[in-house]
Every structure is written in structure tokens, then in C-alpha cells.
Design an enzyme around this catalytic site. Sequence first.
Site, PDB file in Angstrom:
ATOM      1  N   LYS A  82       0.108   4.249  -0.360  1.00  0.00           N
ATOM      2  CA  LYS A  82      -0.563   5.414   0.247  1.00  0.00           C
ATOM      3  C   LYS A  82      -0.336   6.663  -0.611  1.00  0.00           C
ATOM      4  O   LYS A  82      -0.271   6.571  -1.826  1.00  0.00           O
ATOM      5  CB  LYS A  82      -0.113   5.587   1.697  1.00  0.00           C
ATOM      6  CG  LYS A  82      -0.291   4.301   2.509  1.00  0.00           C
ATOM      7  CD  LYS A  82      -0.137   4.492   3.991  1.00  0.00           C
ATOM      8  CE  LYS A  82      -0.328   3.152   4.679  1.00  0.00           C
ATOM      9  NZ  LYS A  82      -0.231   3.237   6.121  1.00  0.00           N
ATOM     10  N   GLU A 142      -5.442  -5.130  10.532  1.00  0.00           N
ATOM     11  CA  GLU A 142      -4.420  -4.113  10.756  1.00  0.00           C
ATOM     12  C   GLU A 142      -4.737  -3.345  12.032  1.00  0.00           C
ATOM     13  O   GLU A 142      -5.548  -2.397  12.005  1.00  0.00           O
ATOM     14  CB  GLU A 142      -4.389  -3.132   9.576  1.00  0.00           C
ATOM     15  CG  GLU A 142      -4.123  -3.779   8.241  1.00  0.00           C
ATOM     16  CD  GLU A 142      -3.585  -2.759   7.248  1.00  0.00           C
ATOM     17  OE1 GLU A 142      -2.416  -2.877   6.889  1.00  0.00           O
ATOM     18  OE2 GLU A 142      -4.330  -1.848   6.866  1.00  0.00           O
ATOM     19  N   SER A 196       3.254  -2.039  10.347  1.00  0.00           N
ATOM     20  CA  SER A 196       4.705  -2.037  10.602  1.00  0.00           C
ATOM     21  C   SER A 196       5.403  -3.345  10.236  1.00  0.00           C
ATOM     22  O   SER A 196       6.399  -3.732  10.867  1.00  0.00           O
ATOM     23  CB  SER A 196       5.005  -1.661  12.057  1.00  0.00           C
ATOM     24  OG  SER A 196       4.567  -0.338  12.312  1.00  0.00           O
ATOM     25  N   GLU A 208      -6.877   4.540   7.834  1.00  0.00           N
ATOM     26  CA  GLU A 208      -6.705   5.976   7.552  1.00  0.00           C
ATOM     27  C   GLU A 208      -7.973   6.557   6.942  1.00  0.00           C
ATOM     28  O   GLU A 208      -8.298   7.727   7.153  1.00  0.00           O
ATOM     29  CB  GLU A 208      -5.469   6.188   6.667  1.00  0.00           C
ATOM     30  CG  GLU A 208      -4.193   6.040   7.497  1.00  0.00           C
ATOM     31  CD  GLU A 208      -3.027   5.401   6.775  1.00  0.00           C
ATOM     32  OE1 GLU A 208      -3.023   5.366   5.527  1.00  0.00           O
ATOM     33  OE2 GLU A 208      -2.103   4.922   7.464  1.00  0.00           O
ATOM     34  N   ASN A 230       0.868  -1.184   0.000  1.00  0.00           N
ATOM     35  CA  ASN A 230       0.000   0.000   0.000  1.00  0.00           C
ATOM     36  C   ASN A 230       0.903   1.232   0.000  1.00  0.00           C
ATOM     37  O   ASN A 230       1.484   1.574   1.028  1.00  0.00           O
ATOM     38  CB  ASN A 230      -0.891  -0.053   1.257  1.00  0.00           C
ATOM     39  CG  ASN A 230      -1.784   1.156   1.381  1.00  0.00           C
ATOM     40  OD1 ASN A 230      -1.839   2.001   0.480  1.00  0.00           O
ATOM     41  ND2 ASN A 230      -2.489   1.249   2.494  1.00  0.00           N
ATOM     42  N   GLY A 247       2.131   2.283  10.707  1.00  0.00           N
ATOM     43  CA  GLY A 247       3.025   3.426  10.539  1.00  0.00           C
ATOM     44  C   GLY A 247       3.733   3.845  11.815  1.00  0.00           C
ATOM     45  O   GLY A 247       4.323   4.920  11.885  1.00  0.00           O
ATOM     46  N   HIS A 251      -9.621   0.880   5.017  1.00  0.00           N
ATOM     47  CA  HIS A 251      -8.320   1.121   5.660  1.00  0.00           C
ATOM     48  C   HIS A 251      -8.502   2.087   6.829  1.00  0.00           C
ATOM     49  O   HIS A 251      -9.320   3.003   6.769  1.00  0.00           O
ATOM     50  CB  HIS A 251      -7.323   1.694   4.642  1.00  0.00           C
ATOM     51  CG  HIS A 251      -5.932   1.723   5.184  1.00  0.00           C
ATOM     52  ND1 HIS A 251      -5.490   2.728   6.013  1.00  0.00           N
ATOM     53  CD2 HIS A 251      -4.907   0.852   5.062  1.00  0.00           C
ATOM     54  CE1 HIS A 251      -4.236   2.475   6.361  1.00  0.00           C
ATOM     55  NE2 HIS A 251      -3.859   1.333   5.804  1.00  0.00           N
TER      56      HIS A 251
END
Length: 330
Positions: free
Chosen positions: A65, A217, A286, A149, A63, A223, A147
Site C-alpha cells: 500500500k 477480500e 487481516s 481502497e 500489498n 486492515g 482493490h
Amino acid sequence: MAMVSTYCPQFNGLRRSCPKLDNAQPQSFLQHINSQLRLSSSRKPCRAVIAMAGSGKFFVGGNWKCNGTKDSITKLVSDLNSAKLETDVDVVVAPPFVYLDQVNATLTDRIEVSAQNSWIGKGGAFTGEISVEQLKDIGCKWVILGHSERRHVIGEDDQFIGKKAAYALNEGLGVIACIGELLEEREAGKTFDVCFQQLKSFADVVPSWDNIVIAYEPVWAIGTGKVATPQQAQEVHVAVRDWLKKNVSEEVASKTRIIYGGNLDTISFVVLEEVASKTRIIYGGSVNGSNCVELAKQEDIDGFLVGGASLKGPEFATIVNSVISKRVAA
Ligand code: PGA
């Protein structure tokens, strides 16, 4: 009983091939199935076994991003094109929308391309959105939905995400469906509740689970450099697979008409297990070239969704190739 002790499942890559109904005797059928599906009492039907509970193929997604420029993406694609990737892995990368066409035109066919989002329905007067039809038009095969985010930064809710997933699947795109808890939810002991609620909002609307890969996730691991331990990830993956078995497969089982001259309960059982066993449940948060091997060894981890480390071609290849650690020597 002789059937059980001599029976050894066939592997095609990481897949255990399914038994042929017409070759199986009714009385030995359940034993065939037990030795092929993930049942705690029968995990070692023979010694040449892979450490994989799901029967799907290992899956690794990158991904990217909102990162990259024309130049950096040209370099990343060139690194990926020259990387040696194990064959028994589905590999997908998700560039930013504006580079999708560039990547699709220059990337090896070995790797498929995914979008990072899609609109809930047919395109039209929806400023700033990208439709599933447009994604298919430029050769995209997958879309990442749900996701964290998009949930927590952009504010998408379960219902909105579910609609997107249903539309994309109906139009033939594969969906990487993300779920995962916030740190405070984990600390409050709500990890399973949160994940199951997010799963349910997919399950309530999707037409089938054939083209869905679930990405667990944990938000606190994305991140942050704070990867879940293999045990923490495995624990949730098992719970997700069990949830599928209880909540999705039953529905599939009740809707699917199966005509067979043997014991119907046995056949229902096979269908119950099948969706849960086939659906890939991958871990994200991560993941990098150093921690992927230990994570990949976990039986219910069927691959990874990788953010930061997918921006480096050689490191991403290392993560793809962690599939090797799933193979247990005979
Ligand atoms: P990360 O991101 O690997 O940078 O933690 C994973 C993801 O968001 O999919």
C-alpha cells in the site's frame, strides 16, 4: 472401473498434472477427469492428496500500500532476500510506485514485483497516472486492480476497473483482481450478489483468465484485525469457483474448438471445469502469521493477499510457508 481404484494423480508441487488425451481410453476418460478435478463425489482418488480444490499453484501477494521509506524498504527487501520460502508458492510483492524500481533491482528473483494500480490504456497526457507499458519497462509482472481502497476510497467503479484489467492483460501483465463485500452488504445477505457482480465486470471484458488471480477480500476484514473465519472465507471461495464454472468456462468452452475423436460432451465438461479449477482464488483481509495456517487448510483457498503483515519480512515468510499446511500426509 479398475482404472478408478488404481489410478493416482501425479502432483507437481501443488498441481495435479493433467491427463494426456492420447493415453486415455475413451471409456475411462471421464473417470480420469473426475479424479483430477474438484468434484464433491471424487475428492479422494488416492491418499496422498493436497487440500486444494484449485489446480493452480499456491499464491501469496504482499500489498505494501502507501507505506515505507527508502530505508524501511531496503530493510524489508533484505529480510525477504534472506527468508527461506517454500518452493511451491508464487510470491509477489507490490511496493508503492516510487519504490518499484528500487525493489525490483534489489529483490531476489524468487519474488516477483507487482504494481498497485495501472492506467486504463496507453500512456500520454494523463497527469499522475502510470501506464502498463511503463510498469513492464521496469520489470513489473503483475498489477493489483479493483482493490477495495480504490473502489471505496478513490471511487473507481466496476467498468473502470474492468477496462484497466482488460488493458493490462492484453499487454501481458498478470492481474490480481480484487472483489469483496462491505459489512452492510454482508449483513443484508448480499455477499454473493456483490462478489458475482464484481466478477462479472471482469468476466465481461477480460480476454482470458490465464493470468488472473482472484483475491476475495471482504472489506470489513481489511486492515481491521477482524479476519474472516476459515469457514466464511471457504464459503465465498467455493461460490466464486462455482460462478466461474457456470459463467466463464461455458463461454470458453463454447468458443474453444476442440477436435477429438471421442465423446464431445466429455471434452466440453473438461473445459468447463478447467478454468474454474485452474484460477487461483486467494483470500485477503487481516491475514497474519497466526491465522494463515487455519485459513490455508481450506480446500478452496489458494493463497493470500496480505497488507499490514507483508511489511514484516519474517511474518510474510511465515504466511508464504503456510502452504505446508495444505499438504495432507499420505
Ligand atoms: P490487510 O490488507 O492484510 O492489512 O487487512 C489486505 C489487503 O488490503 O490486501
